[in-house]
Design an enzyme around this catalytic site. Sequence first.
Site, PDB file in Angstrom:
ATOM      1  N   ASP A  14       0.155   4.636   4.775  1.00 18.34           N
ATOM      2  CA  ASP A  14      -1.088   4.384   5.509  1.00 18.34           C
ATOM      3  C   ASP A  14      -1.321   5.425   6.606  1.00 18.34           C
ATOM      4  O   ASP A  14      -1.594   5.069   7.773  1.00 18.34           O
ATOM      5  CB  ASP A  14      -1.064   2.980   6.154  1.00 18.34           C
ATOM      6  CG  ASP A  14      -0.706   1.883   5.167  1.00 18.34           C
ATOM      7  OD1 ASP A  14      -1.135   1.972   4.010  1.00 18.34           O
ATOM      8  OD2 ASP A  14       0.013   0.938   5.554  1.00 18.34           O
ATOM      9  N   GLU A 182     -10.324  -1.990   1.183  1.00 18.04           N
ATOM     10  CA  GLU A 182      -9.622  -2.079   2.471  1.00 18.04           C
ATOM     11  C   GLU A 182      -9.545  -0.699   3.107  1.00 18.04           C
ATOM     12  O   GLU A 182     -10.110   0.260   2.588  1.00 18.04           O
ATOM     13  CB  GLU A 182      -8.206  -2.654   2.263  1.00 18.04           C
ATOM     14  CG  GLU A 182      -7.364  -1.863   1.285  1.00 18.04           C
ATOM     15  CD  GLU A 182      -6.104  -2.584   0.836  1.00 18.04           C
ATOM     16  OE1 GLU A 182      -5.922  -3.770   1.150  1.00 18.04           O
ATOM     17  OE2 GLU A 182      -5.295  -1.946   0.144  1.00 18.04           O
TER      18      GLU A 182
HETATM   19  C1  6LW Z   1      -2.470  -1.774   4.042  1.00 16.81           C
HETATM   20  C2  6LW Z   1      -3.499  -1.545   3.043  1.00 16.81           C
HETATM   21  C3  6LW Z   1      -2.682  -0.860   2.073  1.00 16.81           C
HETATM   22  O1  6LW Z   1      -2.818  -2.599   5.074  1.00 16.81           O
HETATM   23  O2  6LW Z   1      -1.479  -1.463   2.031  1.00 16.81           O
HETATM   24  O3  6LW Z   1      -2.380   0.945   0.738  1.00 16.81           O
HETATM   25  C4  6LW Z   1      -1.418  -2.311   3.132  1.00 16.81           C
HETATM   26  N1  6LW Z   1      -3.048   0.204   1.502  1.00 16.81           N
HETATM   27  O4  6LW Z   1      -4.587  -0.823   3.442  1.00 16.81           O
HETATM   28  C5  6LW Z   1      -0.051  -2.287   3.707  1.00 16.81           C
HETATM   29  O5  6LW Z   1       0.352  -0.951   3.957  1.00 16.81           O
END
Ligand code: 6LW
Length: 516
Positions: A14, A182
């Site tokens: 991240d 996300e």
């Molecule tokens: C993070 C989300 C993700 O919050 O995995 O790869 C989660 N993306 O955006 C945990 O790292």
Amino acid sequence: MKYTNPIISGFHPDPSICRVGGDFYLVTSSFEYFPGLPLFHSTDLVHWEQIGHILSRNSQFTLTKESPNCLGIYAPTIRYHEGVYYCIVTNVGGPAGGNFFVYTTDPYGDWSDPVMLPFGGIDPSLFFDDDGKVYYSGTDTGVFIAELTLTKTTGENGIQIRCDHVGPQIYAWNGSGGNNPESPHLYKINGMYYLMLAEGGTEYCHMVTIARSQSVCGPYEACPFNPILTNRSTDLLIKAVGHADLVEDQNGNWWAVCLGIRPLGYPFRHNLGRETLLVPVTWEQGWPVMGMNGDGRVDAEIETSLLPCTPFESDRYIPGSNMVDNFDTGSMHPSWNTIYNPDHALYEFTENGLILHGNGHDLSCRDVKSLLCRRQEHFDFTARLTLTVANISGSGEAGLSIYMNNRHHYEIALTVTDQKRCLIVRRQIGSLRAVENVIEYDSDTVVLQLTGSRETYTFAYCGDGQDTPVTIGSGEAQYLTTEVGGCFTGNYIAVYATNTDAVCRQFSYEQGHPCA
Ligand code: 6LW
């Protein structure tokens, strides 16, 4: 020139990046490990030094002990605005959880205590618009944007920033239809607002998508070329790329950092966690185009003439470099972590080394243990620990472990069995737990060695006066992988003591197998 991905290897997921003049700052998630949020600096985007951790005090955050590898400090965003560095992040789980930001005027120094924000969900980001307004973007039931009213005051103790008001949550664009939209980041580039997301989940269908608008709260128009980045359904060695953040360098070239994984082989299983990658970005028709040839992919080797090539000399820790710690500086090497907020009484620095005071918790216990651990950053590595244990009883043990979580770890340890001092190799894979070898060993001091390869973790020891390590056990690497028993983190190499005091005299970590 050619650079190699990952730019920061091992468990560094991240990534978020910002630039201040010719300096880049990058931060990654840290989950249940302490200190939280490792912070890196670079001047050329390829060579990074670790300058600290953003969450370094127990007063800043409390980590939950529930669900190892799954909770704690998720997905941060780092931004710089008018002399202040901000990092916004989620502490997931536990009564102390929630979204908050911390700030500083000196990224090499301490960061503030948290400013809590009343939003649920994960993956917060901050956007400072050129009209002075500040926006939060995050993910709860979907991706949303909300205005924040931040007030900055300057007093005796430097600047203080508080959040006086939060606006309504506006669900402006929820991605291109993939699961788990996300990690939203907002940008304003050439007068247009861009909302960039991850979709597809953080596993093998991961991707980056984007939309743009003339107004920050939308309506957003999806990019016709979405996903703009994904390695799904390719034969590339790096998989699961996504969760990107954009940055413009001082020469006007654009880049993205994102995460990706490198499976051990086939079937896909990975043990190094999600790593940080660098991707070139160009612009076409007002849309960012990612990848070496604009192919929307991330390769392990990238040829580019555009890097801002201003390498620096660093005397700080370079992630991925070899390390020797004689435990004689009186403070922790920056690569060491504890699991959960540390109990400082368990660690004592002396002129003979670091004494680990065992608190009775063994590696299978999901609580604070007398343990220090560092990331496995290479498939092939050698770690050695010189350990002295003077008085040890039947329930005492001290050793060296390859550790994914309390239910998945292999170790070599000095202990007592049948009233005799011995070295053991133990493995735990889920609910299977076995001591696989016991060797009588009657000296206080031993050098324990752990080597890793894509296939195997191997344990050896050198007794007093011996130079050549003797192998006494091994285990498959594939069973200490995220796909088998983990979640969002990567493997760690841990030194630990259970029901005894143990003196760690030297620890080393090297890429490769120098003894081979
Ligand atoms: C993070 C989300 C993700 O919050 O995995 O790869 C989660 N993306 O955006 C945990 O790292």
